[in-house]
Design an enzyme around this catalytic site. Structure first.
Site, short mmCIF file in Angstrom:
data_model
loop_
_atom_site.label_atom_id
_atom_site.label_comp_id
_atom_site.label_asym_id
_atom_site.label_seq_id
_atom_site.Cartn_x
_atom_site.Cartn_y
_atom_site.Cartn_z
N LYS A 50 3.72 -0.81 -2.06
CA LYS A 50 3.78 0.66 -2.16
C LYS A 50 3.74 1.13 -3.61
O LYS A 50 3.27 2.23 -3.89
CB LYS A 50 5.05 1.18 -1.47
N ALA A 64 9.90 2.55 -2.61
CA ALA A 64 11.04 2.07 -1.83
C ALA A 64 10.62 1.84 -0.39
O ALA A 64 9.63 2.41 0.08
CB ALA A 64 12.20 3.06 -1.91
N ASP A 65 11.41 1.03 0.30
CA ASP A 65 11.22 0.81 1.72
C ASP A 65 12.57 0.44 2.32
O ASP A 65 13.47 -0.02 1.61
CB ASP A 65 10.20 -0.31 1.97
N THR A 66 12.69 0.65 3.63
CA THR A 66 13.93 0.39 4.34
C THR A 66 13.63 -0.40 5.61
O THR A 66 12.66 -0.08 6.31
CB THR A 66 14.64 1.71 4.70
N GLY A 101 15.11 -1.46 -0.29
CA GLY A 101 14.67 -2.04 -1.55
C GLY A 101 13.88 -1.02 -2.33
O GLY A 101 13.29 -0.10 -1.75
#
EC number: 3.6.1.9
Length: 191
Positions: A50, A64-66, A101
């Protein structure tokens, strides 16, 4: 300038509430999980994907990612109502982890970090799950729920609330030396 490489309305709101002037520029990537890829390996790969490759020295980039993890398996965003029901049924009455993250790209390099929050779910019956899905439409949320949803399934948590919303805020704030210039620039323009 501070560039957010995410379309998440929750991440945008968290950073806006902190006073950031953001440019939103999400990368469109393949979010498929690779065979035998662990949840944390997947999370780091998604965040770096990303982030993309573009870099202008006067900018700070954030991606960011979840992910929601139960029994070492990622429960991704639901594809439809039936999938949301399936995911919430799995989590009902159980504990799981939420990992968010993020990576900051700045003139001196890129730094990746993540946080874990433990979540305990209420023990819901089928009717309660269906009512929640109708009310909250959790189709853009990992694990099919939002911690911020009223009358939601979260009973308790250990760790960061904003981490479950999709942003590892504590870790981000601890790296303030990487982004403070972008934030101060915004504050100076307000005065």
């Amino acid at each position: 300038m501070f560039v957010l490489k995410s379309a998440s309305p929750r991440r945008k709101q968290i950073l806006f509430d902190l006073g950031f002037d953001l440019k939103i520029d999400p990368e469109h990537i393949d979010e498929s999980q690779k065979e035998l890829e662990s949840p944390l390996e997947y999370l780091e790969r998604m965040v770096h994907s990303k982030l993309g490759t573009l870099f202008e020295p006067n900018n700070v980039y954030l991606a960011a990612d979840t992910i929601v993890v139960y029994q070492n398996q990622i429960l991704h965003k639901p594809i439809d109502t039936n999938d949301a029901f399936r995911i919430l049924k799995i989590l009902s009455g159980k504990n799981h982890s939420v990992f968010s993250g993020a990576a900051l790209r700045h003139p001196n390099g890129t730094e990746y970090f993540y946080e874990e929050t433990m979540i305990g779910f209420q023990n819901w019956n089928d009717f309660e799950i269906n009512e929640y899905i109708k009310r909250s439409k959790p189709f853009d949320k990992a694990g099919s729920y939002g911690i911020q949803d009223k009358e939601g399934p979260v009973l308790q948590w250990i760790g960061s609330y904003t981490n479950v919303m999709g942003f590892p805020l504590r870790s981000f704030l601890s790296r303030h030396e990487l982004w403070i210039g972008s934030w101060e620039e915004r504050i100076m323009r307000r005065d």
